[in-house]
Design an enzyme around this catalytic site. Structure first.
Site, PDB file in Angstrom:
ATOM      1  CB  VAL A 179      -7.069   7.612   5.936  1.00 48.55           C
ATOM      2  CG1 VAL A 179      -7.033   8.183   4.520  1.00 48.55           C
ATOM      3  CG2 VAL A 179      -6.165   8.431   6.859  1.00 48.55           C
ATOM      4  CD  GLU A 180      -8.164   2.649   3.028  1.00 51.55           C
ATOM      5  OE1 GLU A 180      -9.278   2.531   2.482  1.00 51.55           O
ATOM      6  OE2 GLU A 180      -7.099   2.661   2.378  1.00 51.55           O
ATOM      7  CB  SER A 181     -13.441   2.495   7.006  1.00 47.92           C
ATOM      8  OG  SER A 181     -12.709   2.154   8.185  1.00 47.92           O
TER       9      SER A 181
END
Length: 337
Positions: free
Chosen positions: A117-119
């Protein structure tokens, strides 16, 4: 008459065999060569009712929510499933370290998929606004006290150090909110914003805050996206998708030696390229082991631990004896990514 008798006997035998199950018509699964989506089949190639497949509950609640189902359905589309599989495969070495640290810290296993989700599990990822960096997208005002960031060092680029920092931050959030979904949401919008929202909410849970838009839109999407991805990977067979589980053919997790390295201590500026050449290590690989050093040189007049492949500590200590300290006047910051 003889031929007729033979025909009748043959037909009689065929009927007996057919109804006894010895003869059957083969069932062919749909061709999946152009798609990662699969039709669940048993060992005989027969289509399986999805309800009969085992379903494993996550150690985070909420996979039955409509918001999660909407995102899950998006990832079940062939192109989206292929892209997710590639991200999981490319990030496997970091996923395994995250998994190992989650086990060590007794934290929910589903958090392994938060860097997706983040990166997208890219260790050198930089957010569109230029503030978030690394697997876990720490921004400048959130690095302390978890990570070092200065002229020489930016530990946000180090997937191992940033993982330890992110798990520490998530654990701190959990100790504040006593609820993992709130802790995860606070990782995205900030603990302060989450506290203020909870103060106004009659129900102290993530879904109430999301349903009543009491937290930012990006946080409202953030937690369901994590749950959808974690659920799909954990229950890939149930959903009829092929996603890498980072386990061997015996279903044993690939954990041995993950995140284990040797280190040497230096107190002066040492250029990574020079040390790599002395050790006959591929220079790009050596840089990947030490991504915090944004100038590819250890900081002057400061203790620093250089990360090495296992088993190379003695050779590195010997090599240091032949290397002169690198002059800072010749150091140029490089963009390796």
């Amino acid at each position: 008459m003889k031929n007729c008798n033979t025909l009748y006997i043959s037909l009689f035998l065929f009927v007996i065999l057919f109804f006894s199950g010895s003869i059957f018509l083969p069932i062919h699964a749909a061709d999946t060569s152009s798609s990662i989506l699969l039709q669940p089949i048993d060992s005989n190639g027969n289509l399986v009712n999805k309800k009969k497949l085992p379903y494993h509950q996550l150690d985070l609640p909420g996979t039955n929510k409509d918001a999660v189902d909407t995102i899950r359905k998006q990832y079940l589309k062939p192109n989206a499933a292929k892209n997710l599989a590639k991200l999981l495969e490319d990030g496997e070495q970091y996923r395994l370290y995250v998994r190992k640290q989650l086990l060590k810290n007794h934290m929910p296993a589903a958090l392994e998929y938060l860097p997706i989700v983040e990166s997208s599990y890219i260790p050198y990822a930089i957010s569109k606004d230029g503030k978030g960096v690394g697997l876990w997208q720490f921004i400048p005002n959130s690095t302390a006290p978890f990570l070092i960031r200065n002229e020489w060092i930016d530990e946000r680029f180090d997937p191992w150090k940033e993982t330890d920092a992110a798990l520490a931050k998530l654990k701190d959030n959990y100790n504040v909110f006593h609820d993992w979904l709130l802790a995860i949401g606070a990782y995205n919008c900030g603990a302060g914003a989450m506290k203020r929202a909870l103060e106004k909410a009659p129900e102290k849970n993530f879904w109430y805050l999301a349903d009543h838009k009491m937290i930012p839109d990006h946080t409202i999407r953030y937690v369901p996206k994590l749950l959808a991805i974690a659920d799909l990977v954990t229950n890939a067979s149930y959903y009829g998708v092929s996603l890498p589980a980072a386990a061997d053919h015996n279903k044993q997790l690939l954990m041995q030696f993950v995140g284990e390295f040797d280190y040497i201590t230096v107190n002066t500026s040492i250029h990574l390229h020079q040390l790599a050449r002395e050790l006959r290590i591929d220079e790009n690989y050596f840089l990947q082991l030490n991504p915090s050093l944004i100038k590819e040189v250890t900081p002057p007049n400061q203790q620093y631990f250089i990360r090495l492949p296992l088993g190379m500590k003695d050779a590195a200590e010997h090599a240091l004896c032949t290397i002169n300290a690198y002059s800072s006047s010749f150091i140029v910051k490089k963009n390796r990514y």
